[in-house]
Design an enzyme around this catalytic site. Structure first.
Site, PDB file in Angstrom:
ATOM      1  N   LYS A 171     112.713  39.123  57.748  1.00  8.43           N
ATOM      2  CA  LYS A 171     112.917  38.247  58.898  1.00  8.43           C
ATOM      3  C   LYS A 171     111.830  37.171  58.832  1.00  8.43           C
ATOM      4  CE  LYS A 171     112.178  38.821  63.908  1.00  8.43           C
ATOM      5  NZ  LYS A 171     113.031  39.132  65.075  1.00  8.43           N
ATOM      6  N   ARG A 213     113.287  46.346  73.978  1.00 10.68           N
ATOM      7  CA  ARG A 213     112.386  45.675  74.929  1.00 10.68           C
ATOM      8  C   ARG A 213     112.641  46.106  76.352  1.00 10.68           C
ATOM      9  NH1 ARG A 213     112.769  39.490  72.485  1.00 10.68           N
ATOM     10  NH2 ARG A 213     112.719  40.232  70.340  1.00 10.68           N
ATOM     11  N   GLU A 251     121.855  43.250  66.909  1.00  8.38           N
ATOM     12  CA  GLU A 251     120.501  43.818  67.024  1.00  8.38           C
ATOM     13  C   GLU A 251     120.199  44.038  68.494  1.00  8.38           C
ATOM     14  OE1 GLU A 251     117.318  41.348  65.428  1.00  8.38           O
ATOM     15  OE2 GLU A 251     115.917  42.220  66.862  1.00  8.38           O
TER      16      GLU A 251
HETATM   17  C1  3PG Z   1     113.594  37.741  68.107  1.00 11.55           C
HETATM   18  O1  3PG Z   1     113.157  38.785  68.506  1.00 11.55           O
HETATM   19  O2  3PG Z   1     114.033  37.607  66.973  1.00 11.55           O
HETATM   20  C2  3PG Z   1     113.540  36.580  69.020  1.00 11.55           C
HETATM   21  O3  3PG Z   1     113.101  36.923  70.271  1.00 11.55           O
HETATM   22  C3  3PG Z   1     114.826  35.862  69.138  1.00 11.55           C
HETATM   23  O4  3PG Z   1     114.456  34.587  69.325  1.00 11.55           O
HETATM   24  P1  3PG Z   1     115.241  33.615  70.290  1.00 11.55           P
HETATM   25  O5  3PG Z   1     115.307  34.254  71.646  1.00 11.55           O
HETATM   26  O6  3PG Z   1     114.412  32.359  70.257  1.00 11.55           O
HETATM   27  O7  3PG Z   1     116.619  33.424  69.695  1.00 11.55           O
END
Ligand code: 3PG
Length: 206
Positions: free
Chosen positions: A128, A44, A40
């Site tokens: 999700k 951003r 993914e």
């Molecule tokens: C996401 O967008 O799913 C999260 O930012 C990922 O979370 P993490 O950085 O805590 O793994």
């Protein structure tokens, strides 16, 4: 989309924040070499769509998702760039309809039973769970299974190699998502050997 569900490709979906689009192709190859067949790329950074385009063209073997999709325009741009599935931190009708109109799977984010029911009303069965650790963790997600057995989740947010197995053991979890496989310092060093090692270790979590 034909083939397996996005949730069934690998135990972990690496969630990647890339500043350097040039890193996208070697990164995707490192994930594949480590045994992970899905990625993914989050929308951003200003270079995110270039990264999506590069992986779609150069590494077609990996199942390519675009994450942090927060509006219909994001969804359209990501699919135009080559994304094969979309991930959103939340669930909105506009994003659900945009994904459906482009015929790509969407992992829409939910954190409560009411949000899960709304997603179900929109025809989504794979979601999700975000932000997983902060919203209640594996025990919370396990508790959703009894009233909502038709839903499967990819918990994301605060997942680590230490807590991932607890999620992966749940009957309503297909895979987990997380950024630990592609830490910012490792990406800044362009240490794709390390990414491959982290990917291999992540695959072994299940
Ligand atoms: C996401 O967008 O799913 C999260 O930012 C990922 O979370 P993490 O950085 O805590 O793994």
């Amino acid at each position: 989309m034909t083939g397996p569900s996005v949730l069934d490709v690998s135990p972990v979906i690496p969630v990647v924040v890339l500043d350097d689009a040039q890193a996208a192709v070697p990164l995707a190859r490192a994930l594949l070499a480590g045994g992970i067949g899905v990625v993914e790329l989050t929308l951003r950074t200003t270079t995110a769509l270039d990264a999506v385009r590069a992986v779609a063209t150069e590494v077609p073997e990996i199942l390519l998702g675009a994450g942090t999709v927060t509006c219909a325009e994001d969804a359209a741009r990501a699919v135009d760039a080559g994304a094969q599935f979309l991930v959103s931190p939340g669930t909105t009708r506009a994003v659900v309809e945009a994904a459906r109109s482009r015929d790509v799977p969407l992992l829409a984010g939910v954190a409560t039973p009411s949000e899960a029911l709304l997603a179900l009303e929109m025809g989504l069965h794979e979601l999700k769970f975000f932000p997983a650790e902060q919203a209640g963790g594996a025990a919370y997600l396990a508790a959703l299974r009894s009233p909502l057995p038709q839903l499967r989740f990819c918990p994301t947010g605060g997942i680590t190699p230490a807590n991932a197995p607890g999620y992966l053991a749940l009957a309503n979890v297909g895979c987990v998502g997380g950024s630990w496989i592609t830490p910012p310092d490792v990406l800044a060093r362009r240490d794709f050997g390390r990414v491959e090692e982290l990917a291999r270790a992540a695959v072994a979590l299940r």
